[in-house]
Scaffold this motif. Structure first.
Motif, mmCIF file in Angstrom:
data_model
loop_
_atom_site.group_PDB
_atom_site.id
_atom_site.type_symbol
_atom_site.label_atom_id
_atom_site.label_comp_id
_atom_site.label_asym_id
_atom_site.label_seq_id
_atom_site.Cartn_x
_atom_site.Cartn_y
_atom_site.Cartn_z
ATOM 1 N N MET A 121 34.388 23.044 46.954
ATOM 2 C CA MET A 121 34.262 24.480 46.705
ATOM 3 C C MET A 121 35.510 25.248 47.137
ATOM 4 O O MET A 121 36.037 26.079 46.388
ATOM 5 N N THR A 122 36.010 24.952 48.333
ATOM 6 C CA THR A 122 37.152 25.705 48.860
ATOM 7 C C THR A 122 38.438 25.417 48.091
ATOM 8 O O THR A 122 39.277 26.306 47.919
ATOM 9 N N MET A 123 38.598 24.184 47.616
ATOM 10 C CA MET A 123 39.806 23.866 46.852
ATOM 11 C C MET A 123 39.802 24.549 45.482
ATOM 12 O O MET A 123 40.843 24.979 44.981
ATOM 13 N N ILE A 124 38.620 24.661 44.875
ATOM 14 C CA ILE A 124 38.524 25.380 43.602
ATOM 15 C C ILE A 124 38.844 26.854 43.815
ATOM 16 O O ILE A 124 39.634 27.454 43.073
ATOM 17 N N VAL A 125 38.242 27.440 44.857
ATOM 18 C CA VAL A 125 38.501 28.854 45.170
ATOM 19 C C VAL A 125 39.971 29.054 45.534
ATOM 20 O O VAL A 125 40.605 30.027 45.120
ATOM 21 N N GLY A 126 40.538 28.114 46.292
ATOM 22 C CA GLY A 126 41.948 28.198 46.677
ATOM 23 C C GLY A 126 42.872 28.146 45.476
ATOM 24 O O GLY A 126 43.840 28.906 45.393
ATOM 25 N N PHE A 127 42.572 27.250 44.534
ATOM 26 C CA PHE A 127 43.387 27.116 43.326
ATOM 27 C C PHE A 127 43.358 28.407 42.502
ATOM 28 O O PHE A 127 44.403 28.899 42.053
ATOM 29 N N ILE A 128 42.161 28.968 42.323
ATOM 30 C CA ILE A 128 42.026 30.216 41.549
ATOM 31 C C ILE A 128 42.796 31.350 42.219
ATOM 32 O O ILE A 128 43.529 32.101 41.564
ATOM 33 N N ASN A 129 42.650 31.473 43.539
ATOM 34 C CA ASN A 129 43.339 32.549 44.249
ATOM 35 C C ASN A 129 44.850 32.344 44.294
ATOM 36 O O ASN A 129 45.603 33.315 44.337
ATOM 37 N N THR A 130 45.282 31.084 44.261
ATOM 38 C CA THR A 130 46.727 30.822 44.197
ATOM 39 C C THR A 130 47.295 31.296 42.869
ATOM 40 O O THR A 130 48.377 31.888 42.809
ATOM 41 N N LEU A 131 46.554 31.055 41.790
ATOM 42 C CA LEU A 131 46.972 31.558 40.474
ATOM 43 C C LEU A 131 47.039 33.083 40.479
ATOM 44 O O LEU A 131 47.980 33.685 39.949
ATOM 45 N N LEU A 132 46.038 33.714 41.102
ATOM 46 C CA LEU A 132 46.022 35.180 41.188
ATOM 47 C C LEU A 132 47.190 35.684 42.043
ATOM 48 O O LEU A 132 47.803 36.711 41.732
ATOM 49 N N ALA A 133 47.498 34.956 43.127
ATOM 50 C CA ALA A 133 48.619 35.342 43.993
ATOM 51 C C ALA A 133 49.944 35.234 43.243
ATOM 52 O O ALA A 133 50.842 36.076 43.409
ATOM 53 N N MET A 134 50.073 34.212 42.398
ATOM 54 C CA MET A 134 51.293 34.060 41.591
ATOM 55 C C MET A 134 51.409 35.203 40.579
ATOM 56 O O MET A 134 52.503 35.733 40.355
ATOM 57 N N LEU A 135 50.286 35.591 39.993
ATOM 58 C CA LEU A 135 50.281 36.736 39.077
ATOM 59 C C LEU A 135 50.665 38.006 39.826
ATOM 60 O O LEU A 135 51.463 38.816 39.332
ATOM 61 N N ALA A 136 50.116 38.166 41.039
ATOM 62 C CA ALA A 136 50.440 39.343 41.853
ATOM 63 C C ALA A 136 51.924 39.365 42.220
ATOM 64 O O ALA A 136 52.556 40.426 42.245
ATOM 65 N N GLY A 137 52.487 38.175 42.501
ATOM 66 C CA GLY A 137 53.912 38.085 42.802
ATOM 67 C C GLY A 137 54.767 38.487 41.622
ATOM 68 O O GLY A 137 55.784 39.181 41.774
ATOM 69 N N ASP A 138 54.353 38.071 40.434
ATOM 70 C CA ASP A 138 55.068 38.450 39.213
ATOM 71 C C ASP A 138 55.016 39.967 39.009
ATOM 72 O O ASP A 138 56.029 40.596 38.680
ATOM 73 N N MET A 139 53.838 40.547 39.223
ATOM 74 C CA MET A 139 53.683 42.010 39.101
ATOM 75 C C MET A 139 54.550 42.731 40.132
ATOM 76 O O MET A 139 55.158 43.771 39.833
ATOM 77 N N SER A 140 54.620 42.178 41.338
ATOM 78 C CA SER A 140 55.425 42.791 42.403
ATOM 79 C C SER A 140 56.907 42.791 42.052
ATOM 80 O O SER A 140 57.617 43.776 42.304
ATOM 81 N N ALA A 141 57.392 41.676 41.473
ATOM 82 C CA ALA A 141 58.803 41.587 41.089
ATOM 83 C C ALA A 141 59.145 42.655 40.054
ATOM 84 O O ALA A 141 60.191 43.319 40.143
ATOM 85 N N LYS A 142 58.274 42.837 39.093
ATOM 86 C CA LYS A 142 58.501 43.844 38.044
ATOM 87 C C LYS A 142 58.438 45.258 38.628
ATOM 88 O O LYS A 142 59.195 46.150 38.232
ATOM 89 N N PHE A 143 57.527 45.442 39.580
ATOM 90 C CA PHE A 143 57.407 46.746 40.241
ATOM 91 C C PHE A 143 58.672 47.061 41.043
ATOM 92 O O PHE A 143 59.206 48.170 40.984
#
Length: 301
Positions: free
Chosen positions: A73-95
């Protein structure tokens, strides 16, 4: 701090203050999304590391099944949140490219304004010549991160006043944050693959993979700490960008040293007492016992 809003400055005083405008300023959504995604990622990998540790210690213990489910369960949740964190990082760079270009340039030791700007990992900077040695460079990637186009022109550090630039050590914090995040992404991705493909299921509890999962706990914590160093040092020399510098905001009040020591002692006491209570609560008490009790109660109902 980064995009101050909701007030006006008249004769050196803040007037017409609008609290909601101040709180929900231009950077709110990007920053909040980044914080929530990375917090979820860190929480998941810390719990996954505990499950991995328990399974490495004894795969055949009474509560092994409990930890196997927790790990999944935690690895699935971790993987999903890592993808979201990468998306957030991309948004931050553009900002940053639009709102705080000097911060983005400092992250990447980007000195000259140009298109097809390189993304620079690690390396050593020669301050006098502005040359970077021993770095891994990805051509055009900084421009792409800034605006999804390798031909985007990224403003360089040489185009800003020197006294408005953040300390260039932030480059290392950025690289370390990204490295820890990529490590967690790879490990959780490999674990997910063992769940998806039947031929790989035998590797789900592989010792090497479990040790890698164990390392995602400290890696995710380091990533979030490096991220805070990055964002707080990266906005220097401003404490409120464009209005007040950190040097102007530094308190001259007395007694700060004593208060700091007292807070340190308080947290030390909390650390020791909390650890003691938790160890007493869970020592020699397998987690599976609680699960069995819940199942028994459910069966009686």
């Amino acid at each position: 701090m980064n995009t101050p809003a909701g007030f006006e400055m008249k004769h050196g005083k803040m007037v017409n203050v609008q609290p909601f405008e101040a709180m929900f300023n231009a950077s709110f959504l990007v920053r909040a999304f980044h914080v929530v995604a990375t917090a979820g990622m860190t929480m998941a990998f810390l719990l996954a590391a505990i499950a991995a540790f328990k399974l490495l210690k004894n795969k055949f213990s009474k509560d092994a099944e409990y930890h196997k489910k927790a790990l999944k369960m935690t690895m699935i949740v971790g993987f999903i949140n890592t993808l979201l964190a990468m998306l957030a990082g991309d948004m931050s760079a553009k900002f940053l490219h639009k709102v705080q270009p000097e911060k983005l340039a400092a992250y990447e030791w980007h000195f000259d304004t140009q298109s097809k700007a390189d993304l620079v990992f690690f390396g050593v900077l020669n301050d006098k010549t502005q040359e970077v040695h021993g770095a891994i460079k990805i051509p055009g990637m900084l421009s792409f991160l800034a605006d999804n186009n390798v031909n985007t022109k990224v403003k360089g550090l040489n185009d800003f006043p020197k006294n408005d630039l953040p300390p260039l050590i932030v480059h290392y914090f950025f690289d370390l944050m990204v490295s820890m995040g990529i490590f967690c992404f790879i490990v959780s991705g490999l674990f997910i693959l063992t769940l998806i493909f039947k031929k790989l299921r035998k590797f789900t509890l592989n010792k090497g993979l479990l040790y890698a999962v164990l390392l995602t706990g400290p890696a995710s914590l380091l990533a979030i700490e490096f991220g805070w160093f990055l964002t707080e040092m990266g906005r220097q020399p401003w404490i409120v960008r464009g209005y007040m510098r950190v040097s102007q905001a530094a308190t001259q009040a007395g007694g700060i040293t004593l208060v700091t020591i007292m807070f340190g002692l308080l947290y030390l006491v909390l650390l020791v007492t909390s650890a003691y209570v938790l160890l007493r609560m869970f020592k020699n008490k397998p987690a599976q016992d609680d699960v069995d009790k819940v199942i028994e109660k459910g069966g009686q109902a």
